[in-house]
Scaffold this active site. Sequence first.
Site, PDB file in Angstrom:
ATOM      1  N   LYS A  36       1.130  -1.327   0.016  1.00 49.29           N
ATOM      2  CA  LYS A  36      -0.109  -0.078  -0.028  1.00 49.29           C
ATOM      3  C   LYS A  36       0.914   1.389   0.090  1.00 49.29           C
ATOM      4  O   LYS A  36       1.992   1.243   0.090  1.00 49.29           O
ATOM      5  CB  LYS A  36      -0.848   0.153   1.195  1.00 49.29           C
ATOM      6  CG  LYS A  36      -0.155  -0.082   2.640  1.00 49.29           C
ATOM      7  CD  LYS A  36      -0.968  -0.799   3.595  1.00 49.29           C
ATOM      8  CE  LYS A  36      -0.125  -0.630   5.082  1.00 49.29           C
ATOM      9  NZ  LYS A  36      -0.774  -1.411   6.018  1.00 49.29           N
ATOM     10  N   ARG A 132     -10.621  -0.968  14.344  1.00 51.61           N
ATOM     11  CA  ARG A 132     -10.570  -0.119  13.093  1.00 51.61           C
ATOM     12  C   ARG A 132     -11.578  -0.596  12.262  1.00 51.61           C
ATOM     13  O   ARG A 132     -12.737  -0.200  12.050  1.00 51.61           O
ATOM     14  CB  ARG A 132      -8.891  -0.310  12.478  1.00 51.61           C
ATOM     15  CG  ARG A 132      -8.787   0.660  11.489  1.00 51.61           C
ATOM     16  CD  ARG A 132      -7.170   0.676  11.061  1.00 51.61           C
ATOM     17  NE  ARG A 132      -6.678  -0.431  10.596  1.00 51.61           N
ATOM     18  CZ  ARG A 132      -5.540  -0.639  10.158  1.00 51.61           C
ATOM     19  NH1 ARG A 132      -4.587   0.476  10.266  1.00 51.61           N
ATOM     20  NH2 ARG A 132      -4.817  -1.823   9.865  1.00 51.61           N
ATOM     21  N   TYR A 259      17.015  31.000   5.949  1.00 48.86           N
ATOM     22  CA  TYR A 259      15.960  31.752   6.553  1.00 48.86           C
ATOM     23  C   TYR A 259      16.080  31.979   8.058  1.00 48.86           C
ATOM     24  O   TYR A 259      16.498  30.841   8.795  1.00 48.86           O
ATOM     25  CB  TYR A 259      14.660  31.059   6.320  1.00 48.86           C
ATOM     26  CG  TYR A 259      14.176  31.224   5.013  1.00 48.86           C
ATOM     27  CD1 TYR A 259      13.970  32.241   4.210  1.00 48.86           C
ATOM     28  CD2 TYR A 259      13.945  29.912   4.024  1.00 48.86           C
ATOM     29  CE1 TYR A 259      13.714  32.265   2.757  1.00 48.86           C
ATOM     30  CE2 TYR A 259      13.477  29.797   2.762  1.00 48.86           C
ATOM     31  CZ  TYR A 259      13.205  31.081   2.178  1.00 48.86           C
ATOM     32  OH  TYR A 259      12.998  31.042   0.902  1.00 48.86           O
ATOM     33  N   MET A 307      12.260  25.109   0.909  1.00 48.13           N
ATOM     34  CA  MET A 307      11.407  24.094   0.094  1.00 48.13           C
ATOM     35  C   MET A 307      12.146  23.268  -0.951  1.00 48.13           C
ATOM     36  O   MET A 307      11.796  22.023  -1.215  1.00 48.13           O
ATOM     37  CB  MET A 307      10.342  25.074  -0.639  1.00 48.13           C
ATOM     38  CG  MET A 307       9.019  24.229  -1.320  1.00 48.13           C
ATOM     39  SD  MET A 307       8.082  25.410  -2.362  1.00 48.13           S
ATOM     40  CE  MET A 307       7.052  25.977  -0.952  1.00 48.13           C
TER      41      MET A 307
HETATM   42  C1  LIG Z   1       0.040  -2.210   6.741  1.00 46.87           C
HETATM   43  C2  LIG Z   1      -0.451  -3.458   7.101  1.00 46.87           C
HETATM   44  C3  LIG Z   1       0.383  -4.561   7.553  1.00 46.87           C
HETATM   45  C4  LIG Z   1       1.769  -4.374   7.245  1.00 46.87           C
HETATM   46  O1  LIG Z   1       2.320  -3.771   8.378  1.00 46.87           O
HETATM   47  P1  LIG Z   1       4.036  -3.796   8.589  1.00 46.87           P
HETATM   48  O2  LIG Z   1       4.155  -3.208   9.975  1.00 46.87           O
HETATM   49  O3  LIG Z   1       4.387  -2.769   7.580  1.00 46.87           O
HETATM   50  O4  LIG Z   1       4.376  -4.885   8.391  1.00 46.87           O
HETATM   51  C5  LIG Z   1      -0.396  -5.631   7.527  1.00 46.87           C
HETATM   52  N1  LIG Z   1      -1.552  -5.928   7.882  1.00 46.87           N
HETATM   53  C6  LIG Z   1      -2.578  -4.722   7.746  1.00 46.87           C
HETATM   54  C7  LIG Z   1      -3.730  -4.919   7.760  1.00 46.87           C
HETATM   55  C8  LIG Z   1      -1.877  -3.559   7.236  1.00 46.87           C
HETATM   56  O5  LIG Z   1      -2.726  -2.569   7.172  1.00 46.87           O
END
Ligand SMILES: *Cc1c(COP(=O)(O)O)cnc(C)c1O
Length: 381
Positions: A36, A132, A259, A307
């Site tokens: 992701k 969640r 800055y 920036m």
């Molecule tokens: C992001 C995620 C993972 C992976 O987590 P890591 O800490 O990067 O290994 C596994 N399961 C779910 C549901 C996630 O959202």
Amino acid sequence: MQRQLSWIEIDLNQLRKNIKLIKQWIYPRKYCLPIKANAYGHGLVEIAKASEEVDYFAVSSLQEGIELRQADIKKPILVLGGFLEDQISDLIAYDLEFSISSLFKAELVEQFLKGSTSQAKVHLKLETGMQRTGSRPQTAEKIYHYLKASQNFEIKGIYSHLACAETPNHPFNAYQKKVFAEFLDKISFADDLLIHLSNSAGVISQMAPFENMVRPGLLTFGISAMELPQPLLDIESFFSLKSRVSYFKVVEPGCGIGYNHTFLTQKQSRISTVPIGYGDGYWRCLSNQAHVLIRGKKYPICGQICMDQLMVNIGEGEAYVGDEVVLIGAQKDQKITLNEISKMCQTIPYEILCHFNERLERYYINRHEPACALTMEMPQT
Ligand SMILES: *Cc1c(COP(=O)(O)O)cnc(C)c1O
């Protein structure tokens, strides 16, 4: 040709090495690789293509799943996040597996598929304590039977997510596993149903006996805040952030830099300018804190990060316009890690990785391509 002066370098050979080591460690469990958020900033499609040896991919959204399918990725893809009704048709059309966390959503999918011969491939998301997405065990049992009885569903797996795995002896880990195990005791399922729970921290310290698939994301990218067990010691990050010296000047003692003049030179100093800044996703809070590597030596960033540029105090050191600057990664025997950078920003490596944006090009080192491919593509001096 004008190329970006700052870039990200991704070593796909090290990715393959990490995958191999983790695969041995989790054996005989299956390997679901979460990619992701643009594969934790490493590049969604490129990482998927190089990860031949994993069994599954996990993404957060429909959009990421579609991007993978359009890039001709054939492996199973699980969409972890919740979905809305208008996404159901695409989830199915792109052959994406998705998570069912409520009876309501299951019914929406059922309605959508009514009268059709296609099936939705789903994973039942069990709430064990993350709060969640996920359905509490009692409801999950009902959903499971509903899915099983329907012609329109193929149940691929049941999963949950650990909330406190980074603290291995936190009592909540055992609690979540207990909830999961008790749920499994109540239902009947075939051996090939995928039962998965552990993220990276879970994989490192406490895989559950009942899981036959795991989801290590960050660990695959070679990063861990936890100490690694001996068989995983060769796992390494393969993400480097690099730039090149674009300007150089000598300034007198007592001279303010950048800055608001947050840095004053103590003595005559050589100052190098590097064309990268918070506009690329290099955090401004690293001002007067972080170091960079030039010619194998560590030098401090001085003054506020701008920036598009930042200044480095090289003291009496040597650096020439055009020299490579490493902001994250290794140079000669020196190293700057994502863990140390994220601590300075008071955040976690995940967030640092997700922050780099499209202004930085990503270059891939890949042994499947001719050895000259990289040098040809690199910014030219
Ligand atoms: C992001 C995620 C993972 C992976 O987590 P890591 O800490 O990067 O290994 C596994 N399961 C779910 C549901 C996630 O959202």
